[in-house]
Scaffold this motif. Sequence first.
Motif, PDB file in Angstrom:
ATOM      1  N   TRP A 114       0.140   8.586   3.005  1.00  0.00           N
ATOM      2  CA  TRP A 114      -0.779   7.523   2.612  1.00  0.00           C
ATOM      3  C   TRP A 114      -2.230   7.955   2.824  1.00  0.00           C
ATOM      4  CZ3 TRP A 114      -3.600   4.375   6.277  1.00  0.00           C
ATOM      5  CH2 TRP A 114      -4.321   3.335   5.693  1.00  0.00           C
ATOM      6  N   GLN A 143       0.825  -1.201   0.000  1.00  0.00           N
ATOM      7  CA  GLN A 143       0.000   0.000   0.000  1.00  0.00           C
ATOM      8  C   GLN A 143       0.863   1.258   0.000  1.00  0.00           C
ATOM      9  OE1 GLN A 143      -3.478   0.203  -0.016  1.00  0.00           O
ATOM     10  NE2 GLN A 143      -3.334  -1.963  -0.518  1.00  0.00           N
ATOM     11  N   ILE A 144       2.071   1.143   0.554  1.00  0.00           N
ATOM     12  CA  ILE A 144       3.029   2.247   0.545  1.00  0.00           C
ATOM     13  C   ILE A 144       4.397   1.687   0.185  1.00  0.00           C
ATOM     14  CG2 ILE A 144       1.809   3.698   2.213  1.00  0.00           C
ATOM     15  CD1 ILE A 144       3.649   2.744   4.392  1.00  0.00           C
TER      16      ILE A 144
END
Length: 86
Positions: free
Chosen positions: A73, A52-53
């Motif tokens: 994020w 996700q990051i």
Amino acid sequence: MKKQKNDAKLLKKALELGMAYAKKQGYGDLDKSVSSKDKVECIYRLLVEAKQITPLAVDQEDGPNMKHKLVLWISRLLPADHPLLQ
């Protein structure tokens, strides 16, 4: 590392959503005895593992940089007109 206006509130929101994401993925809740620093690291590592990051360089993995990554994020996930982004 540029600070945003509402960094503390954005970090709090990132931790809330990160904990919800962790629970959805089958991880248990972190109880109230877990420090904020440890929560940041747990959520950061979970989001890196889930892609996700992007991960920080190993020599830059410290509290402030992890917090900054979580703020970035959450800033991307929130709608542009969200009050925390104003």
